[in-house]
Design a protein around this motif. Structure first.
Motif, PDB file in Angstrom:
ATOM      1  N   ILE A 191      77.521 -27.337  66.103  1.00  0.00           N
ATOM      2  CA  ILE A 191      76.312 -27.324  66.412  1.00  0.00           C
ATOM      3  C   ILE A 191      75.573 -28.506  66.170  1.00  0.00           C
ATOM      4  CG2 ILE A 191      74.116 -26.203  65.715  1.00  0.00           C
ATOM      5  CD1 ILE A 191      75.995 -24.352  66.909  1.00  0.00           C
ATOM      6  N   TYR A 192      74.876 -29.139  67.279  1.00  0.00           N
ATOM      7  CA  TYR A 192      74.167 -30.304  67.167  1.00  0.00           C
ATOM      8  C   TYR A 192      72.740 -30.126  67.258  1.00  0.00           C
ATOM      9  CZ  TYR A 192      79.032 -31.788  68.947  1.00  0.00           C
ATOM     10  OH  TYR A 192      80.348 -32.090  68.783  1.00  0.00           O
ATOM     11  N   ILE A 193      72.230 -30.758  66.045  1.00  0.00           N
ATOM     12  CA  ILE A 193      70.528 -30.610  65.968  1.00  0.00           C
ATOM     13  C   ILE A 193      70.139 -31.840  66.252  1.00  0.00           C
ATOM     14  CG2 ILE A 193      69.005 -30.088  64.367  1.00  0.00           C
ATOM     15  CD1 ILE A 193      70.808 -28.072  63.181  1.00  0.00           C
ATOM     16  N   ASP A 194      69.102 -31.815  67.091  1.00  0.00           N
ATOM     17  CA  ASP A 194      68.395 -33.186  67.867  1.00  0.00           C
ATOM     18  C   ASP A 194      67.155 -33.306  67.056  1.00  0.00           C
ATOM     19  OD1 ASP A 194      68.090 -35.602  69.521  1.00  0.00           O
ATOM     20  OD2 ASP A 194      69.380 -34.497  71.013  1.00  0.00           O
TER      21      ASP A 194
ATOM     22  N   PHE B 281      68.045 -21.718  66.239  1.00  0.00           N
ATOM     23  CA  PHE B 281      68.531 -20.516  66.345  1.00  0.00           C
ATOM     24  C   PHE B 281      69.288 -20.213  67.638  1.00  0.00           C
ATOM     25  CE2 PHE B 281      64.944 -19.126  63.187  1.00  0.00           C
ATOM     26  CZ  PHE B 281      65.728 -19.568  62.081  1.00  0.00           C
ATOM     27  N   ALA B 282      68.531 -20.649  68.584  1.00  0.00           N
ATOM     28  CA  ALA B 282      69.088 -20.468  70.209  1.00  0.00           C
ATOM     29  C   ALA B 282      70.517 -21.152  70.331  1.00  0.00           C
ATOM     30  CB  ALA B 282      68.176 -20.889  70.975  1.00  0.00           C
ATOM     31  N   LYS B 283      70.595 -22.333  69.737  1.00  0.00           N
ATOM     32  CA  LYS B 283      71.942 -23.001  69.724  1.00  0.00           C
ATOM     33  C   LYS B 283      73.040 -22.113  68.692  1.00  0.00           C
ATOM     34  CE  LYS B 283      70.262 -27.835  70.415  1.00  0.00           C
ATOM     35  NZ  LYS B 283      70.037 -28.919  69.856  1.00  0.00           N
ATOM     36  N   ILE B 284      72.667 -21.846  67.848  1.00  0.00           N
ATOM     37  CA  ILE B 284      73.681 -20.833  67.243  1.00  0.00           C
ATOM     38  C   ILE B 284      74.139 -19.499  67.878  1.00  0.00           C
ATOM     39  CG2 ILE B 284      73.774 -19.274  64.966  1.00  0.00           C
ATOM     40  CD1 ILE B 284      71.944 -21.334  63.526  1.00  0.00           C
ATOM     41  N   GLU B 285      73.215 -18.997  68.468  1.00  0.00           N
ATOM     42  CA  GLU B 285      73.264 -17.705  69.219  1.00  0.00           C
ATOM     43  C   GLU B 285      74.305 -17.995  70.511  1.00  0.00           C
ATOM     44  OE1 GLU B 285      70.395 -14.280  69.624  1.00  0.00           O
ATOM     45  OE2 GLU B 285      69.259 -15.967  69.284  1.00  0.00           O
TER      46      GLU B 285
ATOM     47  N   SER C  29      66.117 -18.628  56.282  1.00  0.00           N
ATOM     48  CA  SER C  29      65.094 -19.702  56.916  1.00  0.00           C
ATOM     49  C   SER C  29      63.735 -19.445  56.482  1.00  0.00           C
ATOM     50  CB  SER C  29      65.411 -19.867  58.578  1.00  0.00           C
ATOM     51  OG  SER C  29      66.657 -20.153  58.976  1.00  0.00           O
ATOM     52  N   ARG C  30      63.531 -18.208  56.495  1.00  0.00           N
ATOM     53  CA  ARG C  30      61.995 -17.679  56.057  1.00  0.00           C
ATOM     54  C   ARG C  30      61.790 -18.157  54.556  1.00  0.00           C
ATOM     55  NH1 ARG C  30      62.538 -13.382  59.617  1.00  0.00           N
ATOM     56  NH2 ARG C  30      62.975 -12.079  57.709  1.00  0.00           N
ATOM     57  N   ILE C  31      62.591 -17.767  53.667  1.00  0.00           N
ATOM     58  CA  ILE C  31      62.439 -17.944  52.169  1.00  0.00           C
ATOM     59  C   ILE C  31      62.562 -19.258  51.841  1.00  0.00           C
ATOM     60  CG2 ILE C  31      62.936 -15.545  51.942  1.00  0.00           C
ATOM     61  CD1 ILE C  31      65.687 -16.430  50.636  1.00  0.00           C
ATOM     62  N   LYS C  32      63.149 -20.081  52.714  1.00  0.00           N
ATOM     63  CA  LYS C  32      63.589 -21.553  52.063  1.00  0.00           C
ATOM     64  C   LYS C  32      62.727 -22.470  52.959  1.00  0.00           C
ATOM     65  CE  LYS C  32      66.433 -22.686  49.845  1.00  0.00           C
ATOM     66  NZ  LYS C  32      66.604 -23.231  48.433  1.00  0.00           N
ATOM     67  N   GLY C  33      61.913 -21.988  54.015  1.00  0.00           N
ATOM     68  CA  GLY C  33      60.878 -22.869  54.710  1.00  0.00           C
ATOM     69  C   GLY C  33      61.842 -23.751  55.535  1.00  0.00           C
ATOM     70  N   TYR C  34      62.841 -23.459  56.072  1.00  0.00           N
ATOM     71  CA  TYR C  34      63.695 -24.201  57.035  1.00  0.00           C
ATOM     72  C   TYR C  34      62.930 -25.057  58.098  1.00  0.00           C
ATOM     73  CZ  TYR C  34      67.333 -25.799  60.072  1.00  0.00           C
ATOM     74  OH  TYR C  34      68.259 -26.617  61.017  1.00  0.00           O
ATOM     75  N   GLU C  35      61.933 -24.286  58.876  1.00  0.00           N
ATOM     76  CA  GLU C  35      61.241 -25.046  59.878  1.00  0.00           C
ATOM     77  C   GLU C  35      60.396 -26.327  59.371  1.00  0.00           C
ATOM     78  OE1 GLU C  35      58.337 -22.469  57.795  1.00  0.00           O
ATOM     79  OE2 GLU C  35      60.375 -22.158  58.545  1.00  0.00           O
ATOM     80  N   LYS C  36      60.217 -26.425  58.069  1.00  0.00           N
ATOM     81  CA  LYS C  36      59.540 -27.592  57.504  1.00  0.00           C
ATOM     82  C   LYS C  36      60.325 -28.839  57.575  1.00  0.00           C
ATOM     83  CE  LYS C  36      56.204 -24.644  54.873  1.00  0.00           C
ATOM     84  NZ  LYS C  36      55.562 -24.419  53.638  1.00  0.00           N
ATOM     85  N   ARG C  37      61.707 -28.766  57.454  1.00  0.00           N
ATOM     86  CA  ARG C  37      62.557 -29.843  57.199  1.00  0.00           C
ATOM     87  C   ARG C  37      63.868 -29.457  58.012  1.00  0.00           C
ATOM     88  NH1 ARG C  37      63.422 -33.393  51.705  1.00  0.00           N
ATOM     89  NH2 ARG C  37      64.208 -35.133  52.676  1.00  0.00           N
ATOM     90  N   ILE C  38      63.996 -30.164  59.146  1.00  0.00           N
ATOM     91  CA  ILE C  38      65.101 -29.769  59.738  1.00  0.00           C
ATOM     92  C   ILE C  38      65.917 -31.008  60.024  1.00  0.00           C
ATOM     93  CG2 ILE C  38      66.065 -29.062  62.348  1.00  0.00           C
ATOM     94  CD1 ILE C  38      63.610 -27.177  62.457  1.00  0.00           C
ATOM     95  N   TYR C  39      67.242 -31.169  59.577  1.00  0.00           N
ATOM     96  CA  TYR C  39      67.850 -32.185  59.496  1.00  0.00           C
ATOM     97  C   TYR C  39      68.989 -32.266  60.664  1.00  0.00           C
ATOM     98  CZ  TYR C  39      67.255 -32.760  54.450  1.00  0.00           C
ATOM     99  OH  TYR C  39      66.462 -33.073  53.389  1.00  0.00           O
ATOM    100  N   THR C  40      68.773 -33.497  61.424  1.00  0.00           N
ATOM    101  CA  THR C  40      69.604 -33.666  62.624  1.00  0.00           C
ATOM    102  C   THR C  40      71.016 -33.916  62.273  1.00  0.00           C
ATOM    103  OG1 THR C  40      69.272 -36.088  62.435  1.00  0.00           O
ATOM    104  CG2 THR C  40      67.671 -34.751  63.841  1.00  0.00           C
TER     105      THR C  40
ATOM    106  N   ILE D  43      77.389 -39.414  70.840  1.00  0.00           N
ATOM    107  CA  ILE D  43      76.144 -39.488  69.459  1.00  0.00           C
ATOM    108  C   ILE D  43      74.712 -39.048  70.030  1.00  0.00           C
ATOM    109  CG2 ILE D  43      77.476 -41.252  68.414  1.00  0.00           C
ATOM    110  CD1 ILE D  43      75.594 -43.285  69.258  1.00  0.00           C
ATOM    111  N   MET D  44      74.097 -39.003  69.040  1.00  0.00           N
ATOM    112  CA  MET D  44      72.752 -38.387  69.407  1.00  0.00           C
ATOM    113  C   MET D  44      71.730 -39.638  70.208  1.00  0.00           C
ATOM    114  SD  MET D  44      69.534 -37.069  66.767  1.00  0.00           S
ATOM    115  CE  MET D  44      69.008 -38.443  66.036  1.00  0.00           C
ATOM    116  N   ALA D  45      72.061 -40.552  70.012  1.00  0.00           N
ATOM    117  CA  ALA D  45      71.348 -41.807  70.759  1.00  0.00           C
ATOM    118  C   ALA D  45      71.363 -41.628  72.242  1.00  0.00           C
ATOM    119  CB  ALA D  45      71.569 -43.059  70.368  1.00  0.00           C
ATOM    120  N   ASP D  46      70.448 -41.607  72.893  1.00  0.00           N
ATOM    121  CA  ASP D  46      70.586 -41.691  74.379  1.00  0.00           C
ATOM    122  C   ASP D  46      70.974 -42.926  75.009  1.00  0.00           C
ATOM    123  OD1 ASP D  46      68.340 -43.007  74.628  1.00  0.00           O
ATOM    124  OD2 ASP D  46      67.080 -41.095  75.065  1.00  0.00           O
ATOM    125  N   SER D  47      71.227 -42.744  76.445  1.00  0.00           N
ATOM    126  CA  SER D  47      71.957 -43.969  76.738  1.00  0.00           C
ATOM    127  C   SER D  47      70.803 -45.160  77.193  1.00  0.00           C
ATOM    128  CB  SER D  47      72.651 -43.723  78.441  1.00  0.00           C
ATOM    129  OG  SER D  47      71.413 -42.927  79.208  1.00  0.00           O
ATOM    130  N   ALA D  48      69.676 -44.341  77.455  1.00  0.00           N
ATOM    131  CA  ALA D  48      68.521 -45.561  77.534  1.00  0.00           C
ATOM    132  C   ALA D  48      68.249 -46.456  76.262  1.00  0.00           C
ATOM    133  CB  ALA D  48      67.255 -44.778  77.961  1.00  0.00           C
TER     134      ALA D  48
END
Length: 341
Positions: free
Chosen positions: A41-44, A53-57, A72-83, A130-135
């Motif tokens: 699962i690649y998180i950008d 969630f959509a990528k997991i599904e 995710s709700r009880i841990k507040g995942y949306e506040k700190r998402i790691y790439t 890798i995550m960095a884009d070509s530009a």
């Protein structure tokens, strides 16, 4: 009666607690993912909890998303998402998968640095890994001030890169990619290799420049030290390299199959028919095999080579012009028979 009612109430509460505990346990420690092999699962940088969630599904095909969304709700995942890139195995539980994502405990990935002809092509290839884009990568590689700070210029820059497979974290930035390549370059050019380059009378960039020509001349690794030795023989006596790949580079026509006299007149510092010595820099990122072929070149008296008439990709070598002309006529006839212009 009161005692009996109390016992019933307590039993009911215990039963409810057991049911809830069992449900939570099954929710968190089940293995919900319908995958046969390990999947990433690649998180950008621009991902939200919903897009994760959509990528997991999409990639893991879970039986249910309830457990992950609950955590995710009880841990507040949306506040700190790691790439990063996170490897999920078929037997991974909901809790294990979430802990990886929540903690940023990403999995290293393989980064293949290829032997390519242009920096734009390099940026394109790296950005797919890798995550960095070509530009962002291309912008750095085309930034003259940034390159100068690294000790290179636009001509010598291909010598920075050593084609190999490296273990990196997927969320590597363009800047960190370049920093890693600098470190790998220093590791590659150890005391032994530097001593060999000095013994030939070349800098490491000059070795890469000659190696890039050798790589373009032949894909046969056994033949590369012979080709390298031939060009070093020419350099020693001040004879122009007259390397066809440098003409193709001058024209930026890498698919050119037959070099004609008009091509040899191309006005470019890379055209080794018009300019003696090495060109200003590598005509591609030299392979490790190419570099080692220069550092360990074959000692012989060959000054000429011509592609074999059997189109095997190897060459006929000669120590004098008469022998070379015989070989050249064989190859020209073979080209004519195949109507190669």
């Amino acid at each position: 009666m009161k005692k009996k009612a109390l016992i019933i109430s307590i039993s009911s509460i215990i039963t409810i607690i057991i049911i809830i505990s069992t449900s939570i346990y099954l929710l968190l420690f089940s293995k919900p993912f319908n995958i046969n092999n390990s999947t990433f699962i690649y998180i950008d940088e621009d991902d939200s909890a919903d897009s994760v969630f959509a990528k997991i599904e999409l990639n893991l095909h879970p039986k249910s998303m309830t457990g992950i969304k609950f955590l995710s709700r009880i841990k507040g995942y949306e506040k700190r998402i790691y790439t990063g890139a996170y490897k999920i195995d078929a037997g991974t539980t909901t809790f294990e998968a979430f802990k990886k994502l929540e903690s940023g405990r990403q999995t290293p990935v393989r980064l293949i640095v290829p032997s390519v002809r242009t920096m734009d092509r390099l940026a394109s290839k790296i950005s797919k890994q890798i995550m960095a884009d070509s530009a962002s990568i291309a912008n750095l590689l085309n930034d003259s001030s940034y390159i100068a700070g690294l000790g290179y210029d636009r001509s010598s820059l291909p010598a920075l890169f050593i084609p190999n497979t490296y273990e990196v974290y997927w969320n590597m930035t363009a800047e960190n990619f370049i920093k890693r390549m600098i470190r790998e370059n220093k590791n590659f050019w150890n005391t032994e290799r530097k001593a060999k380059a000095e013994a030939i009378g070349m800098t490491t960039t000059e070795v890469c420049t000659l190696a890039s020509i050798v790589d373009e001349e032949t894909a046969n690794n056994k033949e590369k030290p012979v080709v390298a030795g031939l060009y070093i023989n020419r350099l020693k006596i001040g004879m122009p390299l007259q390397a066809d790949p440098t003409v193709k580079f001058s024209l930026q026509d890498f698919g050119l199959r037959r070099i004609l006299f008009k091509h040899l007149e191309t006005d470019s510092p890379y055209n080794t028919y018009k300019h003696a010595g090495l060109p200003p820099g590598p005509i591609r990122i030299a392979s490790v095999e190419g570099i080692n072929s220069v550092l360990n070149y074959s000692k012989h008296n060959f000054l000429y080579m011509c592609a074999k008439e059997d189109f095997s990709g190897t060459h006929n070598f000669a120590s004098n012009l008469n022998e070379h002309n015989i070989n050249a006529r064989k190859y020209q006839k073979a080209l004519n028979r195949r109507n190669i212009k």
